[in-house]
Design a protein around this motif. Structure first.
Motif, PDB file in Angstrom:
ATOM      1  N   GLN A  60     -39.228 -25.964 104.053  1.00  0.00           N
ATOM      2  CA  GLN A  60     -40.202 -25.338 104.949  1.00  0.00           C
ATOM      3  C   GLN A  60     -41.463 -25.054 104.144  1.00  0.00           C
ATOM      4  OE1 GLN A  60     -37.314 -23.107 104.510  1.00  0.00           O
ATOM      5  NE2 GLN A  60     -36.020 -24.077 106.069  1.00  0.00           N
ATOM      6  N   ASP A  61     -42.594 -24.979 104.823  1.00  0.00           N
ATOM      7  CA  ASP A  61     -43.804 -24.553 104.128  1.00  0.00           C
ATOM      8  C   ASP A  61     -43.891 -23.031 104.169  1.00  0.00           C
ATOM      9  OD1 ASP A  61     -44.696 -23.902 106.683  1.00  0.00           O
ATOM     10  OD2 ASP A  61     -46.062 -25.615 106.839  1.00  0.00           O
TER      11      ASP A  61
ATOM     12  N   ASP B 275     -37.314 -19.514 101.113  1.00  0.00           N
ATOM     13  CA  ASP B 275     -36.952 -18.237 100.495  1.00  0.00           C
ATOM     14  C   ASP B 275     -36.024 -18.408  99.299  1.00  0.00           C
ATOM     15  OD1 ASP B 275     -38.524 -16.678 102.038  1.00  0.00           O
ATOM     16  OD2 ASP B 275     -36.916 -15.760 103.216  1.00  0.00           O
ATOM     17  N   PHE B 276     -35.219 -19.455  99.297  1.00  0.00           N
ATOM     18  CA  PHE B 276     -34.335 -19.721  98.158  1.00  0.00           C
ATOM     19  C   PHE B 276     -35.160 -19.804  96.870  1.00  0.00           C
ATOM     20  CE2 PHE B 276     -32.377 -22.542  95.095  1.00  0.00           C
ATOM     21  CZ  PHE B 276     -31.046 -22.173  95.094  1.00  0.00           C
TER      22      PHE B 276
ATOM     23  N   TRP C  49     -35.512 -18.060  93.331  1.00  0.00           N
ATOM     24  CA  TRP C  49     -35.356 -18.670  92.009  1.00  0.00           C
ATOM     25  C   TRP C  49     -36.603 -18.480  91.144  1.00  0.00           C
ATOM     26  CZ3 TRP C  49     -32.283 -20.559  88.431  1.00  0.00           C
ATOM     27  CH2 TRP C  49     -32.732 -21.506  87.523  1.00  0.00           C
ATOM     28  N   CYS C  50     -37.758 -18.537  91.735  1.00  0.00           N
ATOM     29  CA  CYS C  50     -38.989 -18.471  90.957  1.00  0.00           C
ATOM     30  C   CYS C  50     -39.509 -17.049  90.754  1.00  0.00           C
ATOM     31  CB  CYS C  50     -40.081 -19.304  91.636  1.00  0.00           C
ATOM     32  SG  CYS C  50     -39.752 -21.083  91.644  1.00  0.00           S
TER      33      CYS C  50
ATOM     34  N   ALA D 239     -37.144 -13.867  91.060  1.00  0.00           N
ATOM     35  CA  ALA D 239     -36.145 -12.833  90.788  1.00  0.00           C
ATOM     36  C   ALA D 239     -35.558 -12.973  89.388  1.00  0.00           C
ATOM     37  CB  ALA D 239     -35.028 -12.900  91.818  1.00  0.00           C
ATOM     38  N   GLU D 240     -35.374 -11.844  88.729  1.00  0.00           N
ATOM     39  CA  GLU D 240     -34.722 -11.868  87.413  1.00  0.00           C
ATOM     40  C   GLU D 240     -33.309 -12.430  87.525  1.00  0.00           C
ATOM     41  OE1 GLU D 240     -33.525  -8.843  83.730  1.00  0.00           O
ATOM     42  OE2 GLU D 240     -34.500  -8.061  85.542  1.00  0.00           O
ATOM     43  N   HIS D 241     -32.617 -12.022  88.603  1.00  0.00           N
ATOM     44  CA  HIS D 241     -31.275 -12.535  88.873  1.00  0.00           C
ATOM     45  C   HIS D 241     -31.283 -13.160  90.263  1.00  0.00           C
ATOM     46  CE1 HIS D 241     -29.885 -10.433  85.316  1.00  0.00           C
ATOM     47  NE2 HIS D 241     -30.413  -9.302  85.783  1.00  0.00           N
ATOM     48  N   PRO D 242     -31.701 -14.405  90.377  1.00  0.00           N
ATOM     49  CA  PRO D 242     -31.860 -15.030  91.700  1.00  0.00           C
ATOM     50  C   PRO D 242     -30.524 -15.217  92.407  1.00  0.00           C
ATOM     51  CG  PRO D 242     -32.130 -16.656  89.958  1.00  0.00           C
ATOM     52  CD  PRO D 242     -32.061 -15.328  89.280  1.00  0.00           C
ATOM     53  N   ALA D 243     -30.597 -15.275  93.730  1.00  0.00           N
ATOM     54  CA  ALA D 243     -29.383 -15.436  94.536  1.00  0.00           C
ATOM     55  C   ALA D 243     -28.790 -16.834  94.379  1.00  0.00           C
ATOM     56  CB  ALA D 243     -29.703 -15.162  96.006  1.00  0.00           C
ATOM     57  N   GLY D 244     -29.603 -17.816  94.091  1.00  0.00           N
ATOM     58  CA  GLY D 244     -29.136 -19.190  93.898  1.00  0.00           C
ATOM     59  C   GLY D 244     -29.702 -19.772  92.615  1.00  0.00           C
ATOM     60  N   ARG D 245     -29.232 -20.936  92.269  1.00  0.00           N
ATOM     61  CA  ARG D 245     -29.614 -21.537  90.994  1.00  0.00           C
ATOM     62  C   ARG D 245     -30.056 -22.978  91.193  1.00  0.00           C
ATOM     63  NH1 ARG D 245     -27.245 -24.695  86.990  1.00  0.00           N
ATOM     64  NH2 ARG D 245     -27.802 -24.159  84.832  1.00  0.00           N
ATOM     65  N   CYS D 246     -31.116 -23.373  90.497  1.00  0.00           N
ATOM     66  CA  CYS D 246     -31.527 -24.768  90.417  1.00  0.00           C
ATOM     67  C   CYS D 246     -30.966 -25.374  89.132  1.00  0.00           C
ATOM     68  CB  CYS D 246     -33.054 -24.890  90.394  1.00  0.00           C
ATOM     69  SG  CYS D 246     -33.879 -24.356  91.908  1.00  0.00           S
ATOM     70  N   ASP D 247     -30.741 -26.678  89.152  1.00  0.00           N
ATOM     71  CA  ASP D 247     -30.287 -27.358  87.939  1.00  0.00           C
ATOM     72  C   ASP D 247     -31.342 -27.254  86.851  1.00  0.00           C
ATOM     73  OD1 ASP D 247     -27.845 -28.165  88.891  1.00  0.00           O
ATOM     74  OD2 ASP D 247     -28.525 -30.137  89.549  1.00  0.00           O
ATOM     75  N   CYS D 248     -30.862 -27.140  85.600  1.00  0.00           N
ATOM     76  CA  CYS D 248     -31.791 -27.070  84.471  1.00  0.00           C
ATOM     77  C   CYS D 248     -32.342 -28.447  84.102  1.00  0.00           C
ATOM     78  CB  CYS D 248     -31.107 -26.443  83.260  1.00  0.00           C
ATOM     79  SG  CYS D 248     -30.557 -24.735  83.540  1.00  0.00           S
TER      80      CYS D 248
END
Length: 766
Positions: A191-192, A206-207, A215-216, A218-227
């Motif tokens: 979504q934009d 929102d993720f 992810w971008c 929160a210090e402790h984000p609810a989800g994770r992106c691959d490194c």
């Protein structure tokens, strides 16, 4: 840590002392040479074993300088006077900026890189239309901040954990002010900012960007992106560990995603060369003991008075970085293109899923070999390190460039990544057939012209003493004619004339003529040979690279043998919907085997790669008498898989010579079944006499190490650990006649695949 450093320092001193005092001598008697080389074809092995060693010499030193000190970005090859530039810079003196922008599209033709400015509102999905994300078609897709040295996307600079590039007046190659968290291809918004659906990514806006959980932010984000990138891991990609470079930069440079940034006084692709007046000394392996086993360069040390060495002497070309390490810098995922990788805690992980890992592996083994010379004037052979398979996948598929004289292919099959939350929304863009191998051929042709323009050695023998490696599916079938006089190593020994591509994957079809009135007016087919892809007189079909963990349960590594109760076995991809794949052979075989219940009627088990089983692939191999080696899109590694487990390979590959077939007669270790005979496979296998089965098994026990790179230093400790563990296990069966026999400890450096290659080369010396 102090103990580890002390140990590493002791290791370096031992290695340096061994290298300086290296007395390489086989000088076997004729009878010893016959025993060592018995059963092998050609004269290479015996001649190699009986050669007289030659005195070692001091390594070549650097005395030259480079323009503008390579702009503080690259390194100066100080015996030649040119610069090797990292990603982001190119040209004489590394003075030219070379950006690789993030992009969701690629050019068709031309040399100007695309740099689209992304406005996500332009990708809004019209109401009532089906949602088709373009994520995955390009990994450099970016709704954040792009590292345009390598085309990698990060969180936007205005987010809490976004990337902030170096300052405007920073030196070239300066690190970012803030590295930021990566936003790979499966972490792009769908979504934009206003919440409208967009034909872009696979995760909710929102993720990524929610102030409290994103992810971008929160210090402790609810989800994770691959490194993704080499050298980072952790819940938020905060953990830094060692990057992977060949020979780990000889301990005298920092590795940055495949590129060696050499310490002062050291230079070269792996920082093995020293400037005149610089003393040999321990490197980073002392303070970083985890790299100690990866750093080994006998050629760089000053020899003792009595030190000797053996031929052939091989010089590895020093070239611009775009032919090798640039591919490692441009690869999307740190797990691609390499045979090993450091993981969290700087533990070494072997990458057996990388089918083309010999590309980096052979490069590293040659750099670490006692047969390496730093002086090209004394070389018997010249190795040209060009990473064509890494260009083909993943580099070329997922960004706009590098570009080598053909349209860039769109993606047909995508890497096995999933979007966060388990979604597997994968939409493949329509492939542009033929582009990948044409691009790879263009890379080889560029490398050929570069070495001829900058060094005199090609003309010395018309390239006959040069070695190239082509690890991709169809070996050297697509390589340009200009390098045909050379020795070509590949995994594909196809011998028929007027060949056409056998691949079932359109972008790799080298038989299509791709032309353009300006950029390719003659097309591409005039660049490749109509003769055999493989010439057994000058070329070699070399084993694929398998780490010890791949065959750890083999009796050949000391695991207790089990009765081979299964007559035949195969497990692999079938691709029933893709008729060109495997020339239709795997599909035909599987259908007939399942329809006629070969497993129950003949004890021949045929499995698709997707079949879930309680046993491992390795367990199936050690329990089987015959293991099928059937072509896929090209070569198959199942020939070596069978041999490394003591199983007799059944070569189903018409007009294709298997591994090392001009050194080891394939009839001594395998049987052959034609494409038109696969329906009679049960009859053929049952007709093989028991005496012949035992002869083949004994020969496999005799020759198997020539199909494994046991001498590679990176593998040796793991091999010894596996052997010791296996040999401590009690026999699982009382039948002592099981073949091949359970093998004990052996010399890891003797008669392995690497030595077999060196012996063969020695036999070709003028």
């Amino acid at each position: 840590m102090d103990e580890a450093r002390a140990h590493a320092s002791t290791v370096w001193e031992a290695v340096a002392h061994k290298a300086s005092n290296l007395v390489q001598t086989y000088s076997s008697s004729p009878s010893e040479a016959v025993a060592l080389c018995g059963g092998l074809m050609g004269s290479g092995c015996q001649a190699f074993a009986q050669q007289q060693p030659m005195p070692a010499v001091s390594p070549l030193k650097g005395t030259m300088s480079c323009l503008r000190d390579c702009n503080h970005a690259g390194k100066c090859v100080a015996f030649k006077g040119f610069c090797q530039c990292p990603a982001g810079w190119t040209g004489e003196g590394c003075l030219t900026r070379e950006r690789r922008p993030c992009t969701h599209e690629t050019r068709q033709w031309g040399f100007t890189r695309l740099d689209p400015k992304v406005n996500l509102t332009e990708f809004r999905v019209e109401e009532g239309t089906e949602y088709h994300p373009i994520a995955g078609g390009r990994s450099s897709l970016c709704a954040g901040t792009c590292d345009d040295d390598i085309s990698l996307c990060y969180c936007p600079s205005d987010t809490k954990y976004g990337r902030i590039p170096p300052g405007e007046h920073s030196l070239p190659g300066a690190p970012p002010i803030r590295k930021g968290r990566p936003m790979g291809q499966w972490c792009q918004p769908k979504q934009d900012k206003e919440g409208f659906p967009i034909r872009w990514g696979t995760v909710d806006y929102d993720f990524l960007f929610n102030d409290k959980t994103g992810w971008c932010n929160a210090e402790h984000p609810a989800g994770r992106c691959d490194c993704y990138q080499d050298g980072i891991s952790g819940a938020t990609c905060e953990t830094i560990y060692e990057h992977t470079c060949v020979n780990q930069c000889n301990g005298h440079g920092e590795c940055y995603i495949g590129y060696c940034q050499c310490h002062k006084g050291w230079f070269g692709h792996d920082c093995a060369y020293r400037m005149e007046g610089v003393e040999d000394s321990p490197g980073l392996e002392v303070e970083r003991p985890w790299i100690a086993d990866m750093v080994y360069t006998p050629a760089t040390h000053e020899p003792a008075a009595n030190a000797t060495r053996l031929r052939p002497l091989i010089w590895v070309y020093e070239m611009p970085e775009e032919y090798a390490s640039r591919m490692l810098q441009y690869r999307v995922d740190g797990g691609f293109c390499n045979h090993r990788q450091f993981t969290g805690g700087n533990v070494t992980d072997f990458k057996d899923h990388n089918y083309y890992q010999l590309e980096m592996g052979l490069h590293e083994m040659l750099l670490q070999s006692p047969h390496r010379t730093l002086d090209p004037e004394e070389a018997d052979f010249f190795y040209v390190p060009v990473y064509t398979s890494c260009l083909i996948m993943p580099v070329q598929n997922f960004g706009d460039g590098p570009y080598y004289h053909s349209p860039l292919s769109s993606v047909g099959r995508l890497p096995r990544h999933r979007a966060p939350g388990g979604s597997s929304a994968v939409v493949a863009a329509g492939p542009r057939d033929g582009g990948r191998t044409v691009q790879a051929g263009g890379l080889l042709e560029d490398a050929f012209h570069w070495i001829r323009a900058h060094y005199p050695y090609w003309n010395r023998k018309g390239g006959r003493d040069h070695i190239w490696l082509a690890t991709h599916d169809e070996g050297s079938c697509w390589v340009p004619n200009v390098i045909r006089p050379s020795i070509i190593f590949s995994h594909w020994g196809r011998t028929d004339h007027n060949h056409t591509s056998w691949t079932g994957y359109g972008p790799d079809n080298y038989s299509l003529n791709i032309s353009h009135p300006l950029y390719a007016p003659k097309g591409n087919l005039h660049r490749i040979t109509k003769g055999p892809c493989y010439d057994p007189v000058k070329d070699l079909v070399v084993p694929t690279m398998r780490s010890p963990k791949h065959y750890a349960r083999s009796p050949l590594l000391g695991y207790p043998p089990v009765p081979r109760t299964r007559l035949g076995f195969f497990k692999g991809r079938m691709q029933f919907e893709n008729l060109p794949y495997s020339r239709g052979v795997r599909q035909k075989l599987a259908r007939q085997a399942w329809e006629e219940d070969w497993a129950g009627a003949h004890n021949i088990l045929i499995l698709d790669n997707t079949n879930v089983t309680q046993k491992t692939y390795s367990e199936f191999l050690v329990e089987s008498t015959f293991c099928l080696a059937i072509i896929g899109d090209g070569w198959t590694s199942r020939y070596e898989d069978a041999i490394l487990h003591g199983c007799i390979p059944v070569a189903i590959m018409d007009n294709v010579k298997p591994i090392l077939s001009n050194i080891i007669d394939e009839a001594d270790v395998s049987i052959r079944v034609g494409f038109d005979e696969v329906g009679r496979l049960p009859e053929i296998l049952k007709a093989v006499p028991q005496e012949e089965i035992e002869r083949l098994q004994r020969n496999i026990g005799r020759f198997w190490r020539r199909f494994a790179y046991t001498s590679h230093r990176v593998y040796q400790k793991r091999l010894r650990d596996i052997q010791e563990r296996n040999l401590a296990l009690p026999a699982l069966d009382t039948d002592v006649t099981l073949l091949p026999e359970r093998e004990g400890m052996f010399d890891l450096e003797q008669s392995d695949a690497m030595q077999t290659i060196l012996e063969w080369l020695y036999g070709r010396m003028d």
